[in-house]
Design a protein around this motif. Structure first.
Motif, PDB file in Angstrom:
ATOM      1  N   HIS A 196       2.320  -1.049  -3.581  1.00 36.99           N
ATOM      2  CA  HIS A 196       2.310  -2.068  -2.524  1.00 36.99           C
ATOM      3  C   HIS A 196       2.140  -1.390  -1.174  1.00 36.99           C
ATOM      4  O   HIS A 196       2.307  -0.177  -1.040  1.00 36.99           O
ATOM      5  CB  HIS A 196       3.594  -2.893  -2.530  1.00 36.99           C
ATOM      6  N   GLY A 197       1.845  -2.211  -0.149  1.00 39.44           N
ATOM      7  CA  GLY A 197       1.758  -1.693   1.208  1.00 39.44           C
ATOM      8  C   GLY A 197       0.783  -2.489   2.056  1.00 39.44           C
ATOM      9  O   GLY A 197      -0.027  -3.276   1.547  1.00 39.44           O
TER      10      GLY A 197
ATOM     11  N   PRO B 284      -6.722  -4.133  -5.593  1.00 39.14           N
ATOM     12  CA  PRO B 284      -6.225  -4.152  -6.979  1.00 39.14           C
ATOM     13  C   PRO B 284      -4.935  -3.370  -7.179  1.00 39.14           C
ATOM     14  O   PRO B 284      -4.268  -3.529  -8.206  1.00 39.14           O
ATOM     15  CB  PRO B 284      -7.382  -3.515  -7.767  1.00 39.14           C
ATOM     16  N   HIS B 285      -4.578  -2.550  -6.196  1.00 38.35           N
ATOM     17  CA  HIS B 285      -3.337  -1.766  -6.287  1.00 38.35           C
ATOM     18  C   HIS B 285      -2.186  -2.414  -5.502  1.00 38.35           C
ATOM     19  O   HIS B 285      -1.149  -1.782  -5.294  1.00 38.35           O
ATOM     20  CB  HIS B 285      -3.584  -0.353  -5.766  1.00 38.35           C
ATOM     21  N   GLY B 286      -2.395  -3.659  -5.067  1.00 44.03           N
ATOM     22  CA  GLY B 286      -1.340  -4.363  -4.350  1.00 44.03           C
ATOM     23  C   GLY B 286      -1.250  -4.003  -2.876  1.00 44.03           C
ATOM     24  O   GLY B 286      -0.231  -4.273  -2.225  1.00 44.03           O
ATOM     25  N   ILE B 287      -2.320  -3.416  -2.339  1.00 45.57           N
ATOM     26  CA  ILE B 287      -2.315  -2.955  -0.944  1.00 45.57           C
ATOM     27  C   ILE B 287      -3.216  -3.853  -0.111  1.00 45.57           C
ATOM     28  O   ILE B 287      -4.387  -4.071  -0.458  1.00 45.57           O
ATOM     29  CB  ILE B 287      -2.804  -1.496  -0.855  1.00 45.57           C
TER      30      ILE B 287
ATOM     31  N   MET C 123       0.705   4.537  -1.047  1.00 41.90           N
ATOM     32  CA  MET C 123       0.851   3.137  -1.403  1.00 41.90           C
ATOM     33  C   MET C 123       0.400   2.853  -2.829  1.00 41.90           C
ATOM     34  O   MET C 123       0.971   2.003  -3.519  1.00 41.90           O
ATOM     35  CB  MET C 123       0.096   2.261  -0.401  1.00 41.90           C
ATOM     36  N   LYS C 124      -0.625   3.546  -3.295  1.00 37.17           N
ATOM     37  CA  LYS C 124      -1.035   3.383  -4.700  1.00 37.17           C
ATOM     38  C   LYS C 124       0.098   3.775  -5.639  1.00 37.17           C
ATOM     39  O   LYS C 124       0.358   3.102  -6.645  1.00 37.17           O
ATOM     40  CB  LYS C 124      -2.270   4.235  -4.994  1.00 37.17           C
ATOM     41  N   ALA C 125       0.777   4.863  -5.295  1.00 36.41           N
ATOM     42  CA  ALA C 125       1.861   5.344  -6.144  1.00 36.41           C
ATOM     43  C   ALA C 125       3.009   4.348  -6.224  1.00 36.41           C
ATOM     44  O   ALA C 125       3.660   4.206  -7.263  1.00 36.41           O
ATOM     45  CB  ALA C 125       2.363   6.692  -5.635  1.00 36.41           C
TER      46      ALA C 125
ATOM     47  N   ALA D 158       5.058 -14.395   5.594  1.00 36.32           N
ATOM     48  CA  ALA D 158       4.048 -15.410   5.911  1.00 36.32           C
ATOM     49  C   ALA D 158       2.633 -14.856   5.811  1.00 36.32           C
ATOM     50  O   ALA D 158       1.677 -15.608   5.597  1.00 36.32           O
ATOM     51  CB  ALA D 158       4.292 -15.964   7.316  1.00 36.32           C
ATOM     52  N   GLY D 159       2.487 -13.537   5.966  1.00 34.70           N
ATOM     53  CA  GLY D 159       1.166 -12.936   5.887  1.00 34.70           C
ATOM     54  C   GLY D 159       0.879 -12.248   4.569  1.00 34.70           C
ATOM     55  O   GLY D 159      -0.097 -11.493   4.455  1.00 34.70           O
ATOM     56  N   ALA D 160       1.684 -12.518   3.553  1.00 37.48           N
ATOM     57  CA  ALA D 160       1.634 -11.760   2.298  1.00 37.48           C
ATOM     58  C   ALA D 160       0.324 -11.888   1.530  1.00 37.48           C
ATOM     59  O   ALA D 160       0.028 -11.052   0.677  1.00 37.48           O
ATOM     60  CB  ALA D 160       2.792 -12.179   1.396  1.00 37.48           C
ATOM     61  N   ARG D 161      -0.476 -12.901   1.804  1.00 33.45           N
ATOM     62  CA  ARG D 161      -1.741 -13.074   1.089  1.00 33.45           C
ATOM     63  C   ARG D 161      -2.946 -12.856   2.017  1.00 33.45           C
ATOM     64  O   ARG D 161      -4.072 -13.222   1.673  1.00 33.45           O
ATOM     65  CB  ARG D 161      -1.817 -14.475   0.457  1.00 33.45           C
ATOM     66  N   ILE D 162      -2.714 -12.241   3.149  1.00 30.84           N
ATOM     67  CA  ILE D 162      -3.804 -11.992   4.090  1.00 30.84           C
ATOM     68  C   ILE D 162      -4.285 -10.561   3.940  1.00 30.84           C
ATOM     69  O   ILE D 162      -3.526  -9.616   4.160  1.00 30.84           O
ATOM     70  CB  ILE D 162      -3.353 -12.246   5.543  1.00 30.84           C
ATOM     71  N   SER D 163      -5.548 -10.402   3.559  1.00 32.24           N
ATOM     72  CA  SER D 163      -6.132  -9.067   3.433  1.00 32.24           C
ATOM     73  C   SER D 163      -7.630  -9.144   3.699  1.00 32.24           C
ATOM     74  O   SER D 163      -8.265 -10.191   3.484  1.00 32.24           O
ATOM     75  CB  SER D 163      -5.883  -8.479   2.048  1.00 32.24           C
TER      76      SER D 163
END
Length: 254
Positions: free
Chosen positions: A127-128, A168-171, A122-124, A234-239
């Motif tokens: 996203h993920g 920070p890597h979009g994961i 996912m870093k490569a 809908a869950g794109a900002r949930i982490s």
């Protein structure tokens, strides 16, 4: 656009429900499971999916399976580190060390091997989503189930830490905490706890229901639907979140 989704312990129970939820949306799905018969049954039902026998506690098994999957897919969008085992039941002084180790290995070491691979891929790609399966036992004390509770609390710590490390890597990284999920696995747990506590299975079942505000059990489909939501736009900002799917557990004490 279809997603590429990996589910460990995906041939039966909660894992199969997760895999089938994504398959139903037209996504590409891969599962691994330590039970050869369950993998065969899943593969027969879903020949379009990637299915493999692999023990999540084995670095060799997981490396072989995941390396092959990476060659097939060249990336992954959703990884569900779902594999787990209930471990033994009993007072701490009665427990066998080997059983303790096996419970921690399946629940925690299996999650480590899965997440280690997912993080690199996912870093490569930048996203993920990683979803780990904990339990309400990872949120409460759980008398006579100390190995399982310890393992599921560890999953919460891993989730929170990886959300910080990989964000920070979009994961995104989240955990789901199912309550008592209907099915054969829970039937075995109830029988085991009844023996450990010297109670009837009916009394154990009643204690689970009484300890939940909604006075109900959970289905594997409930868990799968929640994970599907986390993977949606809908869950794109949930982490970094710990999502209990349990009808609100008040206590796991007998």
């Amino acid at each position: 656009m279809s997603r590429k989704v990996l589910v460990t312990a995906g041939a039966s129970g909660i894992g199969r429900a997760i895999a089938e939820r994504f398959l139903g949306e037209g996504d590409e799905v891969a599962i691994c499971d330590a039970d050869p018969a369950a993998v065969t049954a899943f593969s027969d039902a879903h020949p379009q999916a990637v299915s493999a026998v692999a023990d999540v506690t084995s670095d060799a098994d997981m490396s072989a399976f995941l390396d092959d999957l990476e060659r097939r897919w060249a990336g992954v969008d959703v990884v569900c580190a779902n594999a787990g085992t209930g471990g033994p039941a009993g007072a701490i002084e009665t427990l066998d060390y080997g059983e303790w180790q096996r419970c921690l290995a399946t629940n925690v070491h299996g999650a480590f091997l899965t997440c280690r691979w997912a993080a690199g891929v996912m870093k490569a790609q930048g996203h993920g989503l990683i979803v780990l399966t904990s339990s309400t036992a990872g949120l409460h004390g759980y008398p006579f189930r100390s190995p399982y509770a310890s393992a599921k609390w560890a999953i919460i710590g891993l989730t929170k830490t990886l959300a910080m490390e990989l964000g920070p890597h979009g994961i995104r990284v989240n955990a789901v905490c199912p309550g008592a999920v209907e099915g054969e696995r829970m039937d075995r747990v109830v029988a085991m706890e009844a023996r450990a506590r010297g109670q009837t299975e009916e009394a154990i079942r009643e204690s689970y229901v009484k300890g939940v505000s909604l006075r109900t059990w959970v289905t594997a489909r409930d868990v799968a639907n929640s994970i599907h939501f986390l993977a949606s736009e809908a869950g794109a900002r949930i982490s970094g979140q710990i999502l209990a799917i349990d009808g609100h557990t008040e206590t796991l004490a007998p």
